[in-house]
Design a protein around this motif. Structure first.
Motif, short mmCIF file in Angstrom:
data_model
loop_
_atom_site.label_atom_id
_atom_site.label_comp_id
_atom_site.label_asym_id
_atom_site.label_seq_id
_atom_site.Cartn_x
_atom_site.Cartn_y
_atom_site.Cartn_z
N PRO A 83 0.79 -1.25 0.00
CA PRO A 83 0.00 0.00 0.00
C PRO A 83 0.81 1.29 0.00
N HIS A 84 2.09 1.22 -0.34
CA HIS A 84 2.97 2.39 -0.27
C HIS A 84 2.37 3.61 -0.97
N THR A 85 2.00 3.42 -2.26
CA THR A 85 1.53 4.58 -3.02
C THR A 85 0.10 4.98 -2.64
N VAL A 86 -0.73 4.02 -2.28
CA VAL A 86 -2.09 4.36 -1.85
C VAL A 86 -2.03 5.18 -0.56
N LEU A 87 -1.20 4.77 0.37
CA LEU A 87 -1.06 5.53 1.62
C LEU A 87 -0.63 6.96 1.34
N ALA A 88 0.28 7.14 0.40
CA ALA A 88 0.75 8.49 0.06
C ALA A 88 -0.33 9.28 -0.66
N SER A 89 -0.98 8.66 -1.62
CA SER A 89 -2.01 9.37 -2.39
C SER A 89 -3.22 9.73 -1.56
N SER A 90 -3.47 8.98 -0.49
CA SER A 90 -4.67 9.23 0.31
C SER A 90 -4.53 10.44 1.23
N LEU A 91 -3.33 10.96 1.43
CA LEU A 91 -3.10 11.97 2.46
C LEU A 91 -3.91 13.24 2.23
N VAL A 92 -3.79 13.84 1.06
CA VAL A 92 -4.52 15.09 0.82
C VAL A 92 -6.03 14.87 0.79
N PRO A 93 -6.55 13.83 0.12
CA PRO A 93 -8.00 13.59 0.20
C PRO A 93 -8.50 13.43 1.63
N LEU A 94 -7.76 12.73 2.47
CA LEU A 94 -8.18 12.58 3.87
C LEU A 94 -8.19 13.92 4.58
N LEU A 95 -7.19 14.75 4.33
CA LEU A 95 -7.16 16.08 4.95
C LEU A 95 -8.33 16.92 4.46
N ARG A 96 -8.62 16.86 3.17
CA ARG A 96 -9.72 17.67 2.63
C ARG A 96 -11.06 17.24 3.22
N LEU A 97 -11.18 15.96 3.55
CA LEU A 97 -12.43 15.46 4.14
C LEU A 97 -12.47 15.63 5.65
N GLY A 98 -11.39 16.14 6.24
CA GLY A 98 -11.35 16.33 7.68
C GLY A 98 -11.13 15.05 8.47
N ARG A 99 -10.69 13.99 7.81
CA ARG A 99 -10.44 12.71 8.48
C ARG A 99 -8.98 12.69 8.95
N LEU A 100 -8.72 13.49 9.98
CA LEU A 100 -7.35 13.81 10.36
C LEU A 100 -6.63 12.63 11.02
N ASP A 101 -7.33 11.88 11.84
CA ASP A 101 -6.69 10.73 12.49
C ASP A 101 -6.22 9.72 11.44
N GLU A 102 -7.05 9.49 10.43
CA GLU A 102 -6.66 8.57 9.37
C GLU A 102 -5.49 9.11 8.57
#
Length: 981
Positions: free
Chosen positions: A209-228
């Motif tokens: 999941p190396h690249t998925v973990l990296a790619s998910s960072l900004v979408p998670l921040l934009r959705l306010g899912r900060l712990d994730e």
């Protein structure tokens, strides 16, 4: 380096090289191996060496080198396809995808050539009978890259509609690409839903999941899912840190730091990878990297740190401002080359948008040590009206309002008024209050200023406030250490204020101030003479005098209400000094409640914190938790960073102690953050990180825990934190690394902890750590070192009288002996020693429970002995030799089954497991009747049984049912096989 003389040697060398770290050294070795393959005069050797070269180039910063070996491979296929075996035929078609994406990454390759290549790929896949799924995926990548949304959406739909076959990317890689497109189109929730199976570990591969973990960072921040987002950063960065080929994913993590107030960590990441600034083998990932470098440097400049020295391209020193300009120029130049090739402006638009991103979170604590590199905030400027001059009357009115109501920042408000009053003629009263509050800000160094304020109050016609100022001066004198001098000074002031108050020469507020100062000084003296009943009694009488004076006369006066609240708490303090802890707790609670009722909750925090300590000491864990939560709530924004860190850390320990590791981790995270903010990273911060790592470990969040514990270790010292904390941290970190498959590193941590524990009087931890180090070394393939660690543990277990530990260390060494010089004979000797130790301990057992445990251990050892014997037979062994070993193993299994049978129901599964293993050996020995008998015995043991029937919890019951089904199924299968024989 051994010479390559045949295809097998070449394959061994390529396998070894594949296991090396990504980078130029591995690539250079692949080139050497191709040269060696060409000398063998075996076409398949050259084909395999070219394929190996392609693979290592693809997974490195030199991806641009892929095209030459691939062109040669394709030419060989076209000329002599019969030279390719099935695997290499598949690999050749598979690599088409790598080359397609690799072309997109190189702006010097014309778009027309890429489109032509796409058509070639489609044609060859069709000829080979492959689905068009991989082709449509490649087409989607081309369209998305150039910004052709219509074509990209069409190709995306076709990609998903086509059948999956052997040419399709793995599930993890496909989901990454599909989620990336959804995020690119602004559909973050859809992207994360697509990525969920990869993030949860359902699908994985070499780069996921190396690249998925990296790619998910900004979408998670934009959705306010900060712990994730925090979790994905800590997990993901650990995966990409050592992988040279993952510069694009690494850039995502730098960007995350820039967007979450973690600029300092972003700088640390840049410093770890200096080559990323200049490696040009993959221009597209360099564009991504330089774009986020510009973003991070812009953030530092906005924070006022443009002149700070930062890591950058080698050869010179860089400031943040200089690197921002350089990175932006480099990124836009690279983007322009892509756009020129593509005939669109899409790449430049994306780069500019990325460099212009604004923080999505002011500060997201990560748990790892990283202090925000921001200058201290400038003091608030005095109020300035339209004519440009400070409004001094307004400043004075605001300062007086804040101080009269005991509001936070009153001292700062008076300082602002004093600054605005420079060169202005003021009334004595105004100057008195300014001096008074300046003295309060100075604390023990403000004695002279209190005297000055007293003189000004007297000049202003307020003798009561003059006495109060002098009394405050006496108190700070006590704080400086001169308690007796302060007590002598305040006595005269006390007599004067009471006389003045009796003559109506001053008010209750001023009188209460002096009386309270006297009570504070006498209470402070009581701390130095707590064993003197007279001193305690005098202090208590002084405090009660405050209550007698003020209670019932407060009205709306907040200051007087505060006197009552503080007096209650001071009585609690004195009760604690006298040893009456229950009364102390009750009075602290009463004082805190009075502050809250007066509208002054921030003053309650100190006493709620003391109440929490008392409650914990008294065994009232729930009371301690309530007090700590109240302190955090009442402190609000007024609570300073060190106090906030302490409260969160204490609450983490309390909540973790009752088993809630999730909430405990949240408080430990906050504690680490506020410790960093307070400049206490190496002390309180290290404690908090150590605790946070432990709570994450309890949640099985291994990668996050490892990152946090590794961050804590450099600051943890035996002198400051105790060697127990250092050992525990190394121990936890070893557990995490073991779970992550980093066995060599786990062994190092466990050995380091064992070395410290070696010097402790009690040696159980030393033995356990040595044993765990043996496990890790064995899993790392270091059999000889593992044997040494197990031997060390065995000696310790023996000295401690721990038979279970001794037996397990002997068994572990027996298994290792098969891989070392000990060989089968050494393995037999160690297993035999384990059995003897177990039998001797069983005979000497002091109670039935211990004896039963040792019986179970004996059964396990006999069963393992049998397994070891069966596996010790070498491949070239002759029939009679093999039969003799199998007979001995069968005998050991029979003994194991009998031992387990003696334990009854509790060892049923162990007994049937031994019987089934024995049954398969019976078949190997051509004794089907014996196998059938054992199979029937197992089925009979489970006759009518579907679960434990013990009323256990649902999970345990489910496991029991599963075990029963598995045993029955294996027995039925054995019965069929034995019947056919």
């Amino acid at each position: 380096m051994s010479e390559i003389t045949d295809l097998d040697a070449l394959r061994g060398a390529m396998t070894e090289n594949s296991g090396q770290p990504e980078g130029p050294a591995r690539n250079a070795r692949a080139e050497e191996l191709l040269t060696a393959a060409e000398k063998l005069n075996v076409p398949l050797a050259v084909i395999e060496a070219l394929g190996h070269q392609l693979k290592v180039y693809n997974y490195s910063s030199e991806k641009g080198k892929m095209f030459v070996p691939f062109a040669r491979l394709l030419r060989m296929w076209d000329e002599r396809p019969e030279d390719f075996d099935e695997y290499e035929t598949h690999s050749l078609h598979w690599v088409f995808k790598w080359v397609s994406s690799g072309m997109l990454d190189q702006p010097h390759i014309p778009l027309a050539s890429i489109e032509k290549w796409l058509g070639e790929m489609e044609h060859r896949y069709r000829l080979a009978g492959h689905s068009e799924r991989a082709v449509r995926s490649a087409e989607h990548s081309v369209a998305a890259h150039v910004g052709d949304v219509t074509r990209a959406e069409r190709a995306y739909a076709a990609w998903l509609a086509a059948d999956r076959d052997t040419m399709a990317d793995c599930h993890a890689c496909e989901l990454h690409g599909q989620g990336w497109w959804q995020a690119e189109r602004g559909r973050d929730a859809e992207a994360l839903e697509l990525w969920r199976p990869v993030l949860e570990g359902e699908y994985a591969c070499a780069h996921e999941p190396h690249t998925v973990l990296a790619s998910s960072l900004v979408p998670l921040l934009r959705l306010g899912r900060l712990d994730e987002a925090r979790s994905c950063h800590l997990r993901g960065f650990r995966l990409v840190r050592e992988m040279e080929s993952m510069r694009g994913a690494y850039a995502d993590h730098v960007e995350f730091c820039a967007l979450t107030g973690n600029e300092a960590r972003g700088l640390e990441l840049l410093a770890e990878r200096p080559a990323y600034f200049t490696d040009d083998g993959q221009p597209r990932s360099r564009l991504d990297f330089m774009s986020v470098v510009a973003l991070l440097m812009n953030r530092l400049t906005v924070l006022g740190l443009g002149d700070r020295q930062v890591p950058g391209p080698a050869g010179r020193q860089w400031t943040a401002r200089e690197l921002a300009a350089h990175a932006r120029e480099e990124a836009l130049a690279l983007a322009a080359r892509f756009d020129e090739r593509n005939g669109t402006a899409h790449v430049s638009e994306r780069a500019r948008a990325r460099m212009a991103r604004q923080p999505l979170v002011e500060r997201l604590p990560l748990g790892v040590r990283s202090v925000r590199p921001a200058p201290p905030p400038a003091p608030a400027a005095p109020a300035v009206p339209a004519d440009g001059q400070p409004d001094l009357p307004a400043l004075l009115a605001e300062a007086r309002r804040l101080s009269d109501h005991l509001r936070p920042n009153a001292v700062e408000a008076w300082a602002a008024a004093a600054e605005a009053a420079e060169g202005v003629e003021l009334a004595p009263r105004d100057r008195a209050e300014m001096a008074d509050h300046e003295a309060m800000a100075l604390g023990p160094e403000g004695t002279d200023l209190f005297e000055r304020a007293a003189g000004l109050y007297a000049e202003a016609g307020d003798p009561g406030e003059a006495l109060a100022a002098r009394a405050r001066g006496a108190y700070v004198r006590a704080l400086a250490g001169d308690v007796d001098g302060a007590a002598l000074a305040v006595t005269g002031l006390y007599d004067e204020i009471l006389a003045l108050y009796a003559d109506d020469g001053t008010g209750i507020r001023q009188t209460a101030s002096v009386v309270m100062s006297r009570a504070r000084i006498l209470t402070r003296r009581a701390h130095g003479g707590a064993d003197d009943g007279a001193v305690l009694a005098e202090a208590e009488a002084a405090v009660r005098e405050v209550l007698a004076l003020v209670d019932g006369r407060m009205g709306e006066d907040v200051r007087l209400a505060a006197r009552v609240a503080e007096a209650q708490a001071m009585l609690g303090e004195l009760a604690g000094l006298s040893g009456d802890l229950e009364t102390a707790a009750e009075l602290f609670a009463r004082g805190a409640a009075a502050f809250v009722a007066a509208g002054l909750p921030w003053f309650a925090v100190e006493y709620e914190a003391r109440l929490a300590s008392l409650a914990h000491h008294l065994g009232d864990v729930a009371g301690a938790e309530r007090a700590l939560r109240a302190a955090l709530e009442h402190g609000g924004g007024q609570l300073e960073a060190p106090g906030r860190a302490q409260l969160h850390l204490q609450l983490a320990e309390v909540v973790g102690g009752r088993g809630d590791a999730v909430e405990a981790a949240e408080h430990a995270l906050e504690a680490a953050h506020w410790a960093d903010e307070a400049g206490e990273s190496a002390t309180l911060g290290a404690w908090a990180r150590q605790q946070l790592g432990g709570f994450l470990l309890r949640q099985r969040r291994w990668a996050e825990a490892a990152e946090v514990l590794e961050s804590a270790l450099p600051d943890l010292t035996a002198e400051t934190h105790g060697d127990g904390a250092v050992v525990q941290t190394q121990w936890w970190l070893g557990d995490c690394l073991s779970e992550l498959g980093e066995h060599r590193a786990a062994a190092e941590r466990r050995l380091q902890a064992a070395e410290i524990a070696r010097h402790w009087p009690e040696q159980h931890d030393h033995a356990t750590l040595a044993h765990l180090a043996g496990e890790s070394l064995g899993q790392a393939g270091r059999a000889a070192e593992a044997d040494q660690a197990y031997a060390r543990a065995g000696d310790l277990w023996r000295s401690l009288g721990n038979t279970h530990g001794l037996i397990r260390s002997l068994r572990a060494r027996a298994w290792l002996a098969l891989e070392t010089e000990g060989g089968p004979a050494g393995a037999r000797a160690l297993m035999t020693e384990a059995i003897r130790a177990c039998e001797a301990a069983r005979e000497a057992a002091a109670d039935e429970e211990t004896r039963q445990q040792l019986v179970a251990e004996l059964g396990d050892t006999q069963r393992q002995f049998a397994d070891l014997l069966a596996r010790s037979v070498s491949e070239g062994a002759e029939g009679p030799v093999v039969r003799a070993v199998f007979e001995e193993a069968l005998s050991r299994l029979q003994r194991a089954a009998e031992v387990f049978a003696s334990l009854g129901e509790v060892a049923l599964h162990s007994r049937t497991g031994a019987e089934l293993t024995a049954g398969w050996l019976e078949i190997e020995l051509d004794r089907p009747a014996g196998a059938r008998a054992r199979a029937r015995l197992v089925l009979s043991a489970y006759d009518g049984r579907v679960g434990s029937g013990t009323g256990a919890d649902a999970e345990t019951e489910g496991e029991e049912r599963s075990a029963v089904r598995a045993r029955r199924a294996e027995a039925e299968h054995m019965l069929r096989v034995a019947s056919e024989d």
